[in-house]
Design an enzyme around this catalytic site. Structure first.
Site, short mmCIF file in Angstrom:
data_model
loop_
_atom_site.label_atom_id
_atom_site.label_comp_id
_atom_site.label_asym_id
_atom_site.label_seq_id
_atom_site.Cartn_x
_atom_site.Cartn_y
_atom_site.Cartn_z
N GLN A 110 0.83 -1.22 0.00
CA GLN A 110 0.00 0.00 0.00
C GLN A 110 0.86 1.26 0.00
O GLN A 110 0.47 2.27 -0.60
CB GLN A 110 -0.90 -0.02 1.24
CG GLN A 110 -2.07 0.96 1.18
CD GLN A 110 -3.24 0.45 0.37
OE1 GLN A 110 -3.62 -0.70 0.50
NE2 GLN A 110 -3.81 1.30 -0.46
N LYS A 125 -2.77 -0.73 6.68
CA LYS A 125 -3.77 -1.77 6.38
C LYS A 125 -4.25 -2.35 7.70
O LYS A 125 -3.54 -2.31 8.69
CB LYS A 125 -3.13 -2.87 5.52
CG LYS A 125 -4.11 -3.73 4.78
CD LYS A 125 -4.59 -3.11 3.48
CE LYS A 125 -5.74 -3.88 2.89
NZ LYS A 125 -6.10 -3.39 1.56
N ASP A 165 -12.10 -3.37 2.06
CA ASP A 165 -11.30 -4.36 1.33
C ASP A 165 -12.17 -5.62 1.33
O ASP A 165 -13.39 -5.51 1.51
CB ASP A 165 -9.94 -4.59 2.03
CG ASP A 165 -8.97 -5.43 1.21
OD1 ASP A 165 -8.41 -4.91 0.24
OD2 ASP A 165 -8.78 -6.62 1.50
N ASN A 239 -16.43 -6.60 -5.29
CA ASN A 239 -16.43 -5.21 -5.74
C ASN A 239 -15.50 -4.98 -6.94
O ASN A 239 -15.92 -4.41 -7.95
CB ASN A 239 -16.02 -4.31 -4.56
CG ASN A 239 -15.84 -2.88 -4.96
OD1 ASN A 239 -14.72 -2.44 -5.22
ND2 ASN A 239 -16.92 -2.15 -5.08
N SER A 376 -10.39 7.13 -3.07
CA SER A 376 -10.55 7.38 -1.63
C SER A 376 -9.90 8.71 -1.27
O SER A 376 -10.43 9.47 -0.46
CB SER A 376 -9.88 6.27 -0.81
OG SER A 376 -10.69 5.13 -0.79
#
Ligand code: NDP
Length: 444
Positions: A110, A125, A165, A239, A376
């Protein structure tokens, strides 16, 4: 042993039993060798040692009561990995497989993914080994409330901004946000992926899948090609998978297979995404249902068989290590030309090597699925400014970000002598910005 090998050996010795973390660190650091060679000052500042050590990791107990009155206890995690370029940002995963190794691999990835977006967000995370499958809405709500009762003290709009997530979608973010607001008494952008009526951004739901396809489209365009008429495999049916499939079909491709963790469907006419949405988003059912509803579609138990279906493009969008060496060889044998990673680390190191040897265009996760976190960050910008952009505005910014990421990793790969190796290119482009910020901020 060179610097990279020494750091990896120490990481493995100090963090035993964390195979996913070792895998991600190996992939990232191995690709950074050309950067390390050009910047000897990094070794003197122990930059890689600091880069692979989280700034903070919080582990906590999450007790909750099910509808029958039985008490359960799950593990909660938040790893705040790196805040050199901005507040920690990264999703929460609720899945029984979650452990510290998985959260750390995701957190490390990330950092570079967030850097690649060009936006000011650090890496983090979190999640839990809680399994949302089969739970009632009120059980989900009680779990989320208990989880946030501990997490709230570690996050904040300028500190750490979690998102969804696997297993954490709009419903869970809603319950988590409700509990945060109740405890902290502030209505701020502390979580992203919120509903539109309470601070969410249009196009966030679609962002990761659409963003992946925007990058695939750009990679094809640069090769004088397009998605039109291509046959695609999209693994997963959550998703990322749903919106990747939707956008790919809108651009003229045909998605012929998808899966959930029980098995895959094959529909040679092209999958009807509206039916998948109904089963997965509305009914929260199993993908098997698709074959019962759509004439001519087949259902097969087990996931692995999907990779034996001939395709031009494969988009793994479910979970880590879905494509191993054997599956990669099968895809290459059947003519795959491009692989775009929608999920995080869906291809094993051996699988990546197979694709690279075969000259398959390989778009790695930290670049290809960065559209979710980028959007985001756009949600954070809207929250701070009390603004609300239209779907078209957000979608246009997303597309622009994905095209830029593609060209930045392509340029980094060329500049460092590994043209066409986007794994290295993405790692290098993402790392340079974080490394520059870490060096400027001293030994912290
Ligand atoms: P969802 O929970 O919405 O969907 C996950 C899908 O993957 C489901 O179809 C699930 O099947 C399937 N799946 C999960 N584990 C396995 C497994 N072990 N074997 C086979 N299938 C499995 O998650 P998302 O779509 O949000 O996330 C998918 C991937 O994309 C993850 O790697 C995530 O980290 C990554 N990602 C997500 C982003 C986002 O914005 N959502 C952003 C960037 C990356 P089942 O329903 O049976 O469990």
């Amino acid at each position: 042993m060179d610097y990279v090998e020494r750091v990896l050996a120490a990481l493995k010795a100090k963090n035993p039993g964390e195979p996913e973390f070792h895998q991600a660190a190996t992939e990232i650091l191995s690709g950074l060798r050309p950067v390390i060679a050009r910047h000897p000052e990094y070794e003197k500042a122990a930059l890689l040692e600091r880069f692979v050590e989280p700034e903070r990791a919080v582990l906590f107990r999450v007790p909750w009561v099910d509808d029958g009155g039985t008490v359960h206890v799950n593990k909660g995690y938040r790893v705040q990995f790196n805040s050199a370029i901005g507040p920690y940002k990264g999703g929460l995963r609720f899945h029984p497989s979650v452990n510290l190794s998985i959260i750390k691999f995701l957190g490390l990835e990330q950092i570079l993914k967030n850097s690649l977006t060009g936006l000011p967000i650090g890496g983090g995370k979190g999640g839990s080994d809680f399994d949302p499958k089969g739970k009632s809405d009120s059980e989900i709500m009680r779990f989320c409330q208990s989880f946030m009762t501990e997490l709230y003290r570690h996050i904040g709009q300028d500190t750490d901004v979690p998102a969804g997530d696997i297993g954490v979608g709009g419903r869970e973010i809603g319950y988590l946000f409700g509990q945060y607001k109740r405890i902290a008494d502030e209505h701020v952008g502390v979580l992203t992926g919120r509903g539109l009526s309470y601070g969410g951004s249009l196009a966030r739901t679609e962002a990761t899948g659409y963003g992946l396809v925007y990058m695939v489209e750009e990679a094809l365009k640069c090769r004088g090609d397009s998605l039109n008429g291509k046959t695609l495999l999209v693994s997963g049916s959550g998703n990322v998978a749903i919106y990747a499939a939707e956008k790919a079909q809108a651009l003229g491709a045909k998605v012929v297979a998808m899966y959930d963790s029980n098995g895959y469907i094959y529909d040679k006419k092209g999958i009807d995404i509206a039916v998948i949405k109904q089963i997965k988003e509305v009914e929260r059912g199993r993908i098997k249902e698709y074959a019962a509803r759509v004439k001519g579609a087949e259902y097969h138990e087990g996931c692995k068989g999907i990779w034996a279906i001939p395709c031009d493009i494969a988009l793994p969008c479910a979970t880590q290590n879905e494509i191993d060496e054997e599956s990669a060889k099968m895809l290459v044998k059947n003519g795959v030309k491009l692989v775009g990673e929608g999920a995080n680390m869906p291809t094993t190191l051996e699988g990546i090597a197979v694709f690279q040897r075969a000259g398959v265009v390989f778009l790695p996760a930290k670049a290809a699925n960065a559209g979710g976190v980028a959007t985001s960050a756009l949600e954070m910008a809207q929250s701070s400014g009390r603004l609300f952009w239209t779907f078209e505005e957000v979608d246009a910014k997303l597309k622009n970000i994905m095209v830029n990421i593609y060209h930045n990793m392509d340029a980094a790969a060329k500049e460092y002598g590994v043209e066409g190796d986007y794994v290295a290119g993405a790692n290098i482009a993402g790392f340079l910005k974080v490394a520059g910020a870490m060096m400027a901020q001293g030994i912290v």
